[in-house]
Write an enzyme that holds these catalytic residues in place. Sequence first.
Site, PDB file in Angstrom:
ATOM      1  N   ASP A  62     -29.125 -25.737  39.210  1.00 19.11           N
ATOM      2  CA  ASP A  62     -28.644 -26.791  39.550  1.00 19.11           C
ATOM      3  C   ASP A  62     -29.694 -27.546  40.312  1.00 19.11           C
ATOM      4  OD1 ASP A  62     -28.171 -25.026  41.747  1.00 19.11           O
ATOM      5  OD2 ASP A  62     -26.238 -25.552  42.261  1.00 19.11           O
ATOM      6  N   ASN A 128     -16.101 -22.611  49.641  1.00 20.21           N
ATOM      7  CA  ASN A 128     -14.991 -23.065  49.029  1.00 20.21           C
ATOM      8  C   ASN A 128     -14.838 -22.405  47.637  1.00 20.21           C
ATOM      9  OD1 ASN A 128     -16.774 -24.441  47.506  1.00 20.21           O
ATOM     10  ND2 ASN A 128     -16.027 -26.440  47.970  1.00 20.21           N
ATOM     11  N   HIS A 130     -17.439 -22.234  45.397  1.00 15.19           N
ATOM     12  CA  HIS A 130     -18.139 -22.868  44.190  1.00 15.19           C
ATOM     13  C   HIS A 130     -19.089 -22.087  43.663  1.00 15.19           C
ATOM     14  CE1 HIS A 130     -20.715 -25.047  47.497  1.00 15.19           C
ATOM     15  NE2 HIS A 130     -21.586 -24.565  46.748  1.00 15.19           N
ATOM     16  N   GLU A 135     -17.739 -27.585  41.903  1.00 19.76           N
ATOM     17  CA  GLU A 135     -16.583 -27.508  43.036  1.00 19.76           C
ATOM     18  C   GLU A 135     -15.370 -27.201  42.778  1.00 19.76           C
ATOM     19  OE1 GLU A 135     -17.633 -27.746  46.211  1.00 19.76           O
ATOM     20  OE2 GLU A 135     -19.208 -29.473  46.338  1.00 19.76           O
TER      21      GLU A 135
HETATM   22  C1  GLP Z   1     -25.314 -24.357  47.187  1.00 24.58           C
HETATM   23  C2  GLP Z   1     -25.624 -24.094  45.986  1.00 24.58           C
HETATM   24  C3  GLP Z   1     -25.020 -22.740  45.355  1.00 24.58           C
HETATM   25  C4  GLP Z   1     -24.965 -21.753  46.574  1.00 24.58           C
HETATM   26  C5  GLP Z   1     -24.337 -22.151  47.781  1.00 24.58           C
HETATM   27  C6  GLP Z   1     -24.121 -21.058  48.956  1.00 24.58           C
HETATM   28  O1  GLP Z   1     -24.186 -25.341  47.510  1.00 24.58           O
HETATM   29  N1  GLP Z   1     -25.768 -25.074  45.090  1.00 24.58           N
HETATM   30  O2  GLP Z   1     -25.830 -22.340  44.191  1.00 24.58           O
HETATM   31  O3  GLP Z   1     -24.497 -20.608  46.061  1.00 24.58           O
HETATM   32  O4  GLP Z   1     -24.567 -23.439  48.096  1.00 24.58           O
HETATM   33  O5  GLP Z   1     -25.633 -21.342  49.595  1.00 24.58           O
HETATM   34  P1  GLP Z   1     -25.912 -20.284  50.602  1.00 24.58           P
HETATM   35  O6  GLP Z   1     -26.447 -19.273  49.712  1.00 24.58           O
HETATM   36  O7  GLP Z   1     -26.926 -20.863  51.329  1.00 24.58           O
HETATM   37  O8  GLP Z   1     -24.649 -19.947  51.383  1.00 24.58           O
END
Ligand code: GLP
Length: 233
Positions: A62, A128, A130, A135
């Site tokens: 992404d 949440n 995702h 989402e």
């Molecule tokens: C973001 C990314 C995800 C990631 C998530 C968790 O929104 N798009 O790919 O897994 O957040 O982030 P973190 O690893 O910093 O907790």
Amino acid sequence: MNVIVVKNAAEGGKKGAEIFMTAWQNGAKVYGLATGSTPLTTYAELCSSAIDFRKCTSVNLDEYVGLGPDDEQSYAYFMQKHLFNQKPFAHSYIPNGLAPDLAKEVAHYDQIIADHPVDLQILGIGRNGHIGFNEPGTPFDSTTHEVQLTQSTIDANSRFFANEADVPRSALSMGMASIMQAHQILLEAYGDAKADAIAKAIEGPVTEDVPASILQRHPNVTIIIDEAAAQKL
Ligand code: GLP
């Protein structure tokens, strides 16, 4: 699902890197990559390992809409800094958040995924549930698409930006169906804030309300979590 509980993210990174190394030794050529704080220990282990991606391809999950590779908050910048500078790939693909025609970019990215089937996909998980930027409520048959970020994701990701107002409101993300096409999936999660999402993803019903629950339907998934993220299992 193969669930591995480790002491902390440092130990999880070692295990994660071992999974990459085994895949690479077995001939994996295409790696689906993720951003966020979660994969950092795995990437750090890979950077100091003997793995060589110079004949491999990477396809990222992404990117924020509106941010280019020179922007420190972009996922393109993140990948360069934490992995690609040390371990370059022959080709690295990330959705273009600056594309003038986002519909065209989405179709183009789906073609890239079709041309480069992912051997090993690494994932983090949002609070949440995702995955990527898919989402809750994202259809399981979705391919690459533009996503309006939820307030919960904007809040969680605002720690990387000077102000909450600077967090982009939308992103381009591989879809649920695209992620599920990977031959092997590795999901990592660390810390209390992920405990609910992890319990729902692993033990709850498979539902679009918890995107990561779809992984229960994948034949080759490893989940690496620390004790804090495992506490509600
Ligand atoms: C973001 C990314 C995800 C990631 C998530 C968790 O929104 N798009 O790919 O897994 O957040 O982030 P973190 O690893 O910093 O907790």
